[in-house]
Design an enzyme around this catalytic site. Structure first.
Site, mmCIF file in Angstrom:
data_model
loop_
_atom_site.group_PDB
_atom_site.id
_atom_site.type_symbol
_atom_site.label_atom_id
_atom_site.label_comp_id
_atom_site.label_asym_id
_atom_site.label_seq_id
_atom_site.Cartn_x
_atom_site.Cartn_y
_atom_site.Cartn_z
ATOM 1 N N ILE A 1 -7.577 7.139 -1.622
ATOM 2 C CA ILE A 1 -7.431 5.692 -1.577
ATOM 3 C C ILE A 1 -8.289 5.255 -0.391
ATOM 4 C CG2 ILE A 1 -5.281 5.948 -0.239
ATOM 5 C CD1 ILE A 1 -4.245 3.362 -1.422
ATOM 6 N N SER A 2 -9.125 4.228 -0.581
ATOM 7 C CA SER A 2 -10.091 3.855 0.451
ATOM 8 C C SER A 2 -9.419 3.205 1.655
ATOM 9 C CB SER A 2 -11.113 2.872 -0.122
ATOM 10 O OG SER A 2 -11.742 3.417 -1.269
ATOM 11 N N GLN A 3 -10.125 3.248 2.777
ATOM 12 C CA GLN A 3 -9.696 2.581 4.015
ATOM 13 C C GLN A 3 -9.480 1.080 3.738
ATOM 14 O OE1 GLN A 3 -12.902 2.288 6.820
ATOM 15 N NE2 GLN A 3 -11.548 2.190 8.600
ATOM 16 N N PRO A 4 -8.387 0.493 4.239
ATOM 17 C CA PRO A 4 -8.130 -0.930 3.966
ATOM 18 C C PRO A 4 -9.323 -1.832 4.275
ATOM 19 C CG PRO A 4 -6.215 0.052 5.002
ATOM 20 C CD PRO A 4 -7.294 1.109 5.020
ATOM 21 N N ARG B 1 0.826 -1.217 0.000
ATOM 22 C CA ARG B 1 0.000 0.000 0.000
ATOM 23 C C ARG B 1 0.862 1.271 0.000
ATOM 24 N NH1 ARG B 1 -5.552 1.435 1.365
ATOM 25 N NH2 ARG B 1 -5.665 3.200 2.775
#
Ligand code: SAH
Length: 242
Positions: free
Chosen positions: A61-64, A35
């Site tokens: 970028i989205s939350q994992p 990431r």
């Protein structure tokens, strides 16, 4: 182990497995994609933080956890053909490509699409194909898809995307009546004209714009709001990811 490998392993344990992500292939893929290579150089120290991060052009970028939840909810096979709308950094597409067979991903911002294409190629994710365009129209040349992920919040499921879903396949999309907040909706195509819906919980994503999305006058979302692509409900059963 490098410092990032260690942070990634802790992310998988605390943010994902600790909150109920079970599919071993999704956990394995999230444990392999670097990431830190998908965020701006100034933000690498926060790459494994429990939230979304800015990637430029007002996007994130989205939350994992949200990436893992969306991918797990599709129930993909190794050889699945997947469509993603909203390439952003390319991170979720990279994870998808380790869980599925081939990934077609569409991004409407030319700069982001180009950067994602170069980054994915440099990292060797050669089963991801990036296209610049309006994802609400789908990518009909490669349909039908065994799964579709929409990584931006819409008002309704775009008809073209529904039509490009294989029978038995699933689509996940954040849906809401305003641009500010959504519920993650999972659609399963049960027959040529029949679909089932499940509600996977409250989320907050940048708006899906384009032909079957919101108008493009504020494509970057709400000024001053930066926490997009995340789970809205506080999650109690997890350790502090530190
Ligand atoms: N999956 C990404 C995060 C996506 S953020 C990642 O892993 O980094 C949502 C993205 O959807 C933004 O980049 C935004 O530009 C894009 N987007 C919004 N509407 C779109 C549309 N109609 N077609 C394609 N991309 C769209």
């Amino acid at each position: 182990m490098t410092e990032f490998d260690d942070q990634r392993a802790r992310m998988v344990e605390h943010q994902l497995a600790g909150r109920g992500i079970r599919d071993p292939r999704v956990l394995d893929a999230m444990g392999r994609v670097p990431r830190e290579r998908f965020v701006e150089p100034s933000l690498v120290a926060s790459a494994y933080a429990d939230g979304p991060l800015p990637i430029g052009e007002g996007q994130t970028i989205s939350q994992p956890f949200v990436v893992a939840l969306m991918i797990e909810s599709l129930g993909l096979d190794d050889d699945a053909r997947v469509l993603e709308v909203g390439t952003g950094s390319g991170y979720a597409a990279a994870v998808l490509s380790l869980v599925a067979g081939v990934v077609y991903t569409i991004e409407r911002q030319a700069g982001l699409a180009g950067a994602a294409r170069r980054r994915l190629a440099a990292l060797g994710y050669d089963r991801v194909h990036v296209r610049h365009g309006d994802g609400t129209l789908g990518w009909p040349e490669h349909a039908p898809y065994d799964g579709i992920v929409v990584a931006a919040g819409g008002r309704e499921v775009p008809r073209r995307l529904r039509d490009q879903l294989a029978i038995g396949a699933r689509l996940v999309i954040p849906l809401g009546r305003t641009r500010r907040a959504q519920n993650l909706d999972r659609l399963t195509r049960t027959g040529p004209e029949s679909y089932e819906h499940d509600d996977l919980g409250e989320v907050r994503f940048v708006p899906l714009v384009g032909r079957a999305g919101w108008s493009e006058d504020r494509p970057g979302g709400i000024p001053g709001m930066s926490m997009w692509g995340q789970w809205r409900r506080p999650v109690a059963d997890t350790d502090d990811p530190g």
